[in-house]
Design a protein around this motif. Structure first.
Motif, PDB file in Angstrom:
ATOM      1  N   SER A   1       0.803  -1.212   0.000  1.00 59.10           N
ATOM      2  CA  SER A   1       0.000   0.000   0.000  1.00 59.10           C
ATOM      3  C   SER A   1       0.842   1.271   0.000  1.00 59.10           C
TER       4      SER A   1
ATOM      5  N   ASP B   1      -8.238   7.035   1.728  1.00 53.38           N
ATOM      6  CA  ASP B   1      -9.023   6.002   1.052  1.00 53.38           C
ATOM      7  C   ASP B   1      -9.278   4.826   1.990  1.00 53.38           C
TER       8      ASP B   1
ATOM      9  N   LEU C   1      -7.773  -6.417  -6.822  1.00 46.36           N
ATOM     10  CA  LEU C   1      -7.873  -5.314  -5.852  1.00 46.36           C
ATOM     11  C   LEU C   1      -6.700  -4.356  -5.905  1.00 46.36           C
TER      12      LEU C   1
ATOM     13  N   ARG D   1      -8.239  -2.196   0.418  1.00 46.68           N
ATOM     14  CA  ARG D   1      -9.303  -1.375  -0.148  1.00 46.68           C
ATOM     15  C   ARG D   1     -10.401  -1.197   0.875  1.00 46.68           C
TER      16      ARG D   1
ATOM     17  N   THR E   1     -12.807  -3.278   5.418  1.00 45.19           N
ATOM     18  CA  THR E   1     -11.544  -3.223   4.697  1.00 45.19           C
ATOM     19  C   THR E   1     -11.285  -4.599   4.124  1.00 45.19           C
TER      20      THR E   1
END
Lengths: 436, 353, 309
Positions: free
Chosen positions: A67, A307, C130, C135, C230
């Motif tokens: 991420s 987000d 994803l 996400r 999540t």
């Protein structure tokens, strides 16, 4: 087998071996021997791959999967822009840039193994003259002692843990343990957490916070900054209701939030990053019905944090500190950089892009100043930069390799974006910084 | 077998060892990053041979070998890093670490041996998780997520004929290459001896039929416990080499379930209970991960095929799928592994426990 | 820090545990019938969550609003549960047909390694679906507290878990206890050869088991997305670990055992977070597992079976 060190062979006989207290295995050498050792080292490297005299290679080691990718994409673009603006050349040398990944898909974030491999690879490639990285302070701890052995210049665009550079502020033995040769090769263009942690507490006090609950992710950076924040809160007589480390692999924090709710803080501070579940904490805070504000450090100052948390969960209640100015507040060369970036990539840069750009500029200047392809000379040229006119303003490195910049800003999340709130003046607390 | 091939296949260890011993002198790349990667490969080979004692010889499914790997690395680090007062030499520290880890293996094994099959597997898995969390949380001892750093290389402070061994280890990967290769050779030799020893045969007997083995006077408990201890000890040796070669213990997440699974897959893929199989399995799976994938990625980057940085076009983006497909295909077409153990191959077909 | 606090933690633990239990059923059913630890189950759930996220976008459920949980939202969620369940069930059957069925007579560990391989393949699909980062799963239900007063928090999301999990489990119990298929499943579980001899189509029964396990996993994936909010391509691993542990804790192969195991794990996690510290919670679950197995080697509700020789 030209470079292989044969026992009794290439090493000069009269190296005085002294057991230094911080690193028991490094010989102290006089200058004669030092020169000789350098020669040997060069031969060792030369044995691996023939060097190209017209080429300098710059590598970066950042988490490129997982991420953090969005943030590091932005940093890498910054680095590439700096190199492109120099026309891909510096002095008489062609520049080649290699973007290494210190994360693995399996881990989803940086791993020691990948970072160590990157450092070794850079050290053993004779064309590499500079190493831009790391992103995570914990990763720097792995690569710093390795790169130091070759006097390879290391410039970090993002490490903020205090102990990496500052004597007597980190753990015992820091930062000497990262410098087995005793020489400095690690520089950073971003202010360290000894500003960010305590100043955040000062700011909280100013905003009338009386009771805080502190969380951290148990990692080098997150725990480090949370401890500094904690310490300063106690000095300022803000009541610390609790300080817990979370399990960054956990999927939800509902029980923890019930516990925090029962404690009833005005502010929850999380020392950690998006990668160590900053977003999930914010979500679970809201669903547990906690109305306190949330404060996070620069490790969360990236769009993926918003987000991950969901913009609605942060709206107006989440404050982010950042050791420097956000992109839209930069002036001079900085604002030009932001404009070019925007034009080239069609989106605004992430917070650290400009630091990537600046780190690359420092490297280019050092190579130019040194004028030769010699790691030691380039490192020396970089660490003695005292006056640098760059995208971050006018600044220089101090004797620890830290930047002289000390601006700290607070932003708040509004409408799904980080909105600049105010600059905190470091001079207010300069005299009252924690002594340990 | 009178053919050359027969001679080679009977003495494959010696041949491979000779080739590997000469390789760094002829292949200069082994003095660079590749040398470090191959070193990692050797370390995993040792770890896998340790796991093979449990899973291959004794037939006990072990899902937590990485914990013992990690404990070995941490004990070594505690005894050698400058932040603790011990700072003893690598060899002594490794010996202590191996003994301590074997003891921990016994301590886990003793109460859980009456568990059967998959229940034992889940206990080892649970132990792995507990060990990982404990390593992470006992910050005063283990450094928490920072790990213990820097672990000095073997021979630190020792000078032989003017060469400071510590510095030599740090600068030239070939020193570690030879150290790990020698350790691996030692472990292979020991395993060969064990396979044909009384204990080794007892392991296999317990695996094949515990009841019958007990009837023949073999104490199943003691045999299983010895497998636990042996497996932990070998894993600890691998851990000691690992921490020294990385110069850090890395953070506890490096010793999680994923690593146990990787090694387990290597052992089963290569062939349970088979030494050459295990080594081949590691060479394929770990080699793919630590040598091939980074190489392919940097090749793609240098050729500039993938300017947008999309994971669809990077090699590591497909890493997991390639890995998974390989496991499925090998199990489909060679369920006993690539090089099944001779003993197992002779008796396995169609029959299962 | 009172009785109310304790009650709150138990409530959280039971809700979390119900979700774990739903995932554990997929493990326990497959294990019960072919003695395979289906390592890919957690990642199958992850794929279900990917589909759920995509469908939420496609249905425009996000726009359904979070002010009240309207009929449209509940219908949408029911549809999601059905579709994702169907998807996961079919994927599971396909994997059984392609990967596990050819290995029925292979050495015991071969299907296990294949399952690990399948889990890697699923993870890679999830990675492309994803992206590498976690996400956010949209919040479809209002965050309001359903209980009066400030002391206890029990929101729509918590209610959702119970509303979906309890009926699904009840239906499964009925199915296994009293239908023809259920009887066939129990027969195959006890003795495959004997079941085949009395005319049970073993392969079909196994496929049906995979479908049911997958369906429950798919349902769990939707609940997971809505409850935790999540998802990420790595979520399968942690979920799988807990669910598998729950199955073993309860006695693998036993359906009520999986439910009890899930609830115990949820409670242990919540209470150790509350009274020991968040960072020890994961270790506590496994430590208790080990202790329970040492004293009850067949799990809480498992029967002492002789291993096949």
């Amino acid at each position: 087998m030209s470079g292989f060190i044969v026992p009794g062979g290439l090493w000069c006989g009269d190296c005085r071996l002294t057991r230094l207290n911080h690193s028991p295995y490094i010989p102290v050498m006089n200058s004669w021997n030092r020169g000789f050792a350098l020669l040997v080292a060069c031969m060792v490297y030369a044995g691996c791959r023939p060097a190209d005299p017209g080429l300098v290679r710059i590598v970066s080691s950042l988490p490129r999967t997982g991420s953090a990718k969005q943030q590091t994409d932005s940093i890498v673009r910054g680095i590439r822009m700096a190199i492109d603006e120099a026309g891909g050349r510096v002095g008489p040398f062609r520049i080649e840039y290699l973007d290494l990944d210190d994360a693995t898909a399996a881990a989803g974030q940086w791993t020691s193994e990948a970072e160590a491999a990157n450092a070794r690879r850079a050290l053993q490639d004779p064309d590499v003259v500079a190493y831009i990285g790391t992103y995570n302070s914990g990763a720097a701890k792995v690569s710093m002692p390795i790169l130091n052995l070759g006097d390879l210049l290391m410039v970090s665009p993002a490490n903020t843990a205090v102990g990496l550079t500052k004597p007597d502020m980190g753990e015992p033995g820091e930062p000497e343990v990262y410098r087995p040769t005793g020489r400095l090769n690690y520089l950073r263009v971003v202010p360290a957490d000894d500003l960010q942690g305590p100043l955040s507490a000062d700011w909280a006090k100013q905003r009338g916070v009386k009771k805080v609950y502190i969380l951290d992710d148990n990692e080098v950076y997150g725990k480090g900054i949370a401890d500094l924040f904690d310490e300063r809160c106690r000095e300022l007589e803000i009541e610390v209701l609790g300080h817990d480390s979370i399990d960054a692999k956990a999927q939800e924090f509902k029980s923890l939030m019930a516990r925090i709710k029962a404690a009833g803080p005005d502010l929850v501070y999380f020392g950690g990053t998006t990668q160590s579940k900053g977003g999930q904490l914010a979500k679970d805070m809201v669903s547990a019905g906690i109305t306190a504000r949330l404060m996070v450090p620069d490790g969360c100052m990236e769009q993926v944090f918003i987000d991950a948390a969901g913009a609605a969960n942060l709206e107006g209640r989440c404050f982010v500190t950042f050791g420097g100015l956000p992109a839209e507040k930069l002036t001079g060369k900085g604002s030009e950089f932001v404009a070019r970036y925007q034009k080239q990539f069609g989106e605004p840069p992430e917070g650290y892009a400009v630091y990537g750009y600046e780190a690359a500029q420092v490297v280019l200047r050092a190579i130019r100043d040194a004028g030769m392809k010699d790691r030691r000379a380039i490192t020396d040229a970089a660490r003695t930069i005292r006056d640098f006119d760059g995208a971050l303003g006018r600044w220089g490195f101090d004797e620890n390799g830290d930047t002289t910049l000390d601006a700290l800003t607070v932003s708040v999340v509004r409408g799904g974006r980080f909105v600049f709130e105010e600059v905190i003046d470091a001079t207010d607390v300069a005299g009252t910084q924690p002594s340990e | 077998m009178g053919t050359v091939w027969g001679w080679v296949s009977d003495r494959w260890e010696v041949v491979v060892l000779a080739v590997l011993a000469v390789a760094p002198l002829v292949i200069p790349a082994l003095g660079g990053a590749l040398g470090g990667q191959v070193t990692t490969l050797f370390i995993y080979c040792i770890l896998a041979l340790g796991l093979n004692v449990m899973v291959g010889y004794t037939g006990l499914l072990h899902l937590g070998i990485a914990a013992f790997f990690g404990i070995g690395a941490y004990v070594l680090a505690i005894l050698t890093v400058p932040t603790f007062p011990f700072q003893i030499g690598w060899l002594a520290a490794a010996a202590v670490s191996i003994a301590v880890t074997a003891g921990i293996g016994l301590a886990l094994g003793a109460p859980t041996l009456r568990l059967r099959g998959d229940y034992l597997a889940i206990v080892t898995l649970g132990f792995g998780e507990v060990a990982k969390v404990t390593l992470r949380n006992l910050e005063q001892v283990t450094g928490g997520m920072k790990g213990l750093n820097p672990v000095p290389p073997p021979g630190a402070g020792v000078t032989v004929a003017g060469t400071d061994l510590g510095l030599a280890f740090a600068v030239d990967p070939r020193w570690f290459y030879y150290l790990t290769l020698a350790s691996l050779a030692g472990v292979v030799w020991a395993m060969r001896r064990l396979e044909n020893s009384r204990l080794g045969r007892a392991w296999v007997a317990v695996r094949e039929d515990e009841l019958a083995a007990s009837a023949m006077g073999i104490s199943a408990t003691r045999v299983k416990l010895s497998a636990f201890a042996m497996s932990s000890a070998v894993a600890a040796l691998a851990g000691c080499l690992y921490a020294a070669s990385l110069s850090t213990t890395a953070d506890p997440n490096a010793y999680d379930f994923n690593r146990s699974i990787l090694v387990l897959c290597a052992v089963i893929l290569g062939g349970l209970g088979s030494i050459p199989g295990t080594l081949l399995g590691v060479a394929i799976l770990v080699g793919f991960d630590t040598v091939l994938a980074p190489w392919a990625d940097s090749l793609i980057q240098q050729l500039n095929i993938n300017p947008s940085g999309s994971s669809l076009l990077s090699f590591s983006g497909w890493r997991l799928a390639i890995f998974g497909i390989a496991l499925v295909l090998v199990m489909r077409y060679r369920p006993e592994g690539l090089i099944p153990s001779r003993r197992l191959a002779a008796e396995l077909h169609g029959d299962q426990r | 820090m009172s009785a109310l606090f304790f009650l709150q933690q138990c409530l959280i633990g039971l809700t979390n545990g119900a979700l774990v239990a739903l995932m554990a059923l997929g493990y326990t059913m497959v294990y019960g019938i072919i003695r395979l630890i289906n390592f890919a189950h957690g990642d199958l759930i992850m794929l279900g969550a990917c589909l759920a996220l995509t469908l939420v976008g496609a249905f425009g459920l996000e726009a359904a609003g979070t002010a009240t949980a309207g009929v449209a939202t509940w219908l949408g969620i029911a549809l999601l549960v059905g579709l994702c369940g169907l998807f996961c069930g079919l994927v599971n059957v396909a994997v059984d047909r392609l990967v596990y069925r050819p290995l029925r007579d292979a050495p015991k560990l071969a299907p296990l390694v294949s399952a690990i391989g399948v889990s890697f393949i699923f993870m890679n699909i999830g990675l492309f679906w994803l992206g590498p980062a976690d996400r956010s799963f949209p919040q479809l239900l209002p965050t309001a507290n359903l209980l009066p007063g400030e002391g206890l928090q029990f929101g729509w999301k918590d209610l959702l878990v119970l509303v979906v999990v309890v009926p699904l489990m009840a239906a499964l119990m009925v199915l296994v206890k009293s239908t023809r298929l259920g009887k066939a499943m129990r027969a195959v579980s006890q003795d495959e050869t004997a079941a085949a001899l009395v005319g049970v189509d073993v392969d079909r029964v196994i496929a049906a088991t995979f479908f049911l396990g997958g369906f429950l996993g798919g349902a769990a994936s939707v609940i997971y997305g809505l409850y935790i909010n999540t998802i990420g391509f790595q979520m399968g691993f942690q979920n799988g670990l807990y669910a598998f542990t729950a199955a073993v804790l309860g006695g693998i192969g036993s359906i009520p055992g999986a439910v009890i195991g899930g609830l115990v794990i949820g409670l242990v996690r919540a209470l150790s977070t509350a009274y020991v510290g968040e960072r020890w919670a994961g270790a506590m679950v496994f430590a208790i597992l080990i202790v329970i197995l040492v004293f009850r080697p067949e799990g809480l509700l498992g029967r002492r079976t002789k291993e096949k020789v």
